[in-house]
Scaffold this active site. Structure first.
Site, mmCIF file in Angstrom:
data_model
loop_
_atom_site.group_PDB
_atom_site.id
_atom_site.type_symbol
_atom_site.label_atom_id
_atom_site.label_comp_id
_atom_site.label_asym_id
_atom_site.label_seq_id
_atom_site.Cartn_x
_atom_site.Cartn_y
_atom_site.Cartn_z
ATOM 1 N N ARG A 40 -24.496 -10.847 4.741
ATOM 2 C CA ARG A 40 -23.430 -9.905 4.397
ATOM 3 C C ARG A 40 -22.592 -9.672 5.646
ATOM 4 O O ARG A 40 -23.097 -9.762 6.773
ATOM 5 C CB ARG A 40 -24.029 -8.573 3.943
ATOM 6 C CG ARG A 40 -24.711 -8.628 2.609
ATOM 7 C CD ARG A 40 -25.322 -7.257 2.260
ATOM 8 N NE ARG A 40 -26.066 -7.356 1.030
ATOM 9 C CZ ARG A 40 -27.349 -7.708 0.974
ATOM 10 N NH1 ARG A 40 -28.018 -7.987 2.065
ATOM 11 N NH2 ARG A 40 -27.958 -7.784 -0.196
ATOM 12 N N LYS A 64 -28.221 -3.356 4.548
ATOM 13 C CA LYS A 64 -28.207 -2.799 3.202
ATOM 14 C C LYS A 64 -29.614 -2.583 2.640
ATOM 15 O O LYS A 64 -29.914 -1.521 2.098
ATOM 16 C CB LYS A 64 -27.419 -3.715 2.255
ATOM 17 C CG LYS A 64 -27.350 -3.192 0.829
ATOM 18 C CD LYS A 64 -26.543 -4.101 -0.065
ATOM 19 C CE LYS A 64 -26.521 -3.578 -1.494
ATOM 20 N NZ LYS A 64 -25.733 -4.443 -2.369
ATOM 21 N N HIS A 128 -17.106 -10.628 1.179
ATOM 22 C CA HIS A 128 -18.292 -11.063 0.434
ATOM 23 C C HIS A 128 -18.142 -12.503 -0.074
ATOM 24 O O HIS A 128 -19.130 -13.131 -0.469
ATOM 25 C CB HIS A 128 -18.568 -10.092 -0.721
ATOM 26 C CG HIS A 128 -20.015 -9.896 -0.985
ATOM 27 N ND1 HIS A 128 -20.916 -9.465 -0.029
ATOM 28 C CD2 HIS A 128 -20.737 -10.089 -2.110
ATOM 29 C CE1 HIS A 128 -22.122 -9.407 -0.562
ATOM 30 N NE2 HIS A 128 -22.045 -9.783 -1.820
ATOM 31 N N ARG A 131 -20.544 -14.905 1.793
ATOM 32 C CA ARG A 131 -21.929 -14.941 1.288
ATOM 33 C C ARG A 131 -22.007 -15.703 -0.031
ATOM 34 O O ARG A 131 -22.906 -16.507 -0.247
ATOM 35 C CB ARG A 131 -22.425 -13.505 1.131
ATOM 36 C CG ARG A 131 -23.851 -13.352 0.680
ATOM 37 C CD ARG A 131 -24.238 -11.869 0.802
ATOM 38 N NE ARG A 131 -25.393 -11.509 0.008
ATOM 39 C CZ ARG A 131 -26.656 -11.534 0.430
ATOM 40 N NH1 ARG A 131 -26.924 -11.968 1.657
ATOM 41 N NH2 ARG A 131 -27.642 -11.143 -0.348
ATOM 42 N N HIS A 154 -32.683 -11.270 -4.284
ATOM 43 C CA HIS A 154 -32.312 -10.848 -5.630
ATOM 44 C C HIS A 154 -33.558 -10.668 -6.488
ATOM 45 O O HIS A 154 -34.594 -11.281 -6.232
ATOM 46 C CB HIS A 154 -31.388 -11.875 -6.287
ATOM 47 C CG HIS A 154 -29.995 -11.832 -5.756
ATOM 48 N ND1 HIS A 154 -29.106 -12.873 -5.915
ATOM 49 C CD2 HIS A 154 -29.307 -10.878 -5.083
ATOM 50 C CE1 HIS A 154 -27.950 -12.567 -5.362
ATOM 51 N NE2 HIS A 154 -28.045 -11.363 -4.845
ATOM 52 N N TYR A 163 -24.310 -14.080 -9.662
ATOM 53 C CA TYR A 163 -23.743 -13.687 -8.374
ATOM 54 C C TYR A 163 -22.857 -14.785 -7.785
ATOM 55 O O TYR A 163 -21.783 -14.518 -7.263
ATOM 56 C CB TYR A 163 -24.897 -13.346 -7.433
ATOM 57 C CG TYR A 163 -24.510 -12.927 -6.045
ATOM 58 C CD1 TYR A 163 -24.115 -11.625 -5.782
ATOM 59 C CD2 TYR A 163 -24.574 -13.824 -4.985
ATOM 60 C CE1 TYR A 163 -23.785 -11.232 -4.500
ATOM 61 C CE2 TYR A 163 -24.247 -13.442 -3.707
ATOM 62 C CZ TYR A 163 -23.857 -12.141 -3.460
ATOM 63 O OH TYR A 163 -23.536 -11.762 -2.196
#
Length: 180
Positions: A40, A64, A128, A131, A154, A163
């Site tokens: 990230r 995060k 983003h 990523r 995930h 994603y």
């Protein structure tokens, strides 16, 4: 929430690299770390020189998720990071502004959007995107959603495929190839 897309075209990636190399080695390096490591932007910008200087692996605690992450530097990034950190203190931020402050997410967003516009990318991009680009190309090369799920932390393969936009690709492909 604004959803950004991965950069799927490898030629676009090469053109972005070329522009960023002329523009700024710093900008090129944060871009390449993003698309080669899948971090990230908050984790990229949180790196200090000591995290990468003379290292074969990066070891971080994700900002995060607070989860530990360890991964090797590939043969493209390692020499670039060695050059970029030469003569620099291990305590200083890896990515600095002209005023010697830590580079911020908004600056990265502007840099990325400007370079994508120059190469003709007309879909939604943001920090983003780096990523997601890593995830998309990693999946295309290895076709291993389980390892990618683990890399991204995930909860399920379905989350990972959605994603990186693969689930829609698979649906579209099934429709293109289904004719009665």
């Amino acid at each position: 929430m604004n959803i950004v897309e991965p950069i799927r075209n490898k030629q676009d990636l090469k053109r972005i690299e070329k522009i960023l190399l002329k523009q700024s080695f710093r900008d090129l390096l944060f871009f390449l770390i993003g698309v080669n490591c899948g971090l990230r932007i908050s984790d990229i910008l949180n790196l200090d020189v000591g995290d990468v200087k003379n290292k074969t692996h990066i070891n971080i605690t994700e900002k995060k998720t607070k989860k530990y992450k360890r991964f090797p530097l590939n043969k493209k990034l390692k020499p670039m990071l060695d050059e970029f950190t030469l003569g620099r203190s291990k305590e200083e931020p890896l990515f600095l502004t002209k005023n010697n402050n830590r580079l911020e997410r908004t600056q990265c967003y502007r840099i990325l959007n400007a370079v994508c516009k120059k190469v003709g990318i007309d879909y939604k991009v943001g920090t983003h995107t780096l990523r997601k680009t890593f995830g998309y190309h990693h999946y295309q090369k290895f076709k291993d959603v389980a390892i990618l799920q683990k890399i991204f932390n995930h909860s399920s393969p379905e989350v990972t495929l959605r994603y990186i936009g693969i689930d829609q690709d698979m649906i579209d492909e099934s429709f293109y190839n289904f004719i009665l």
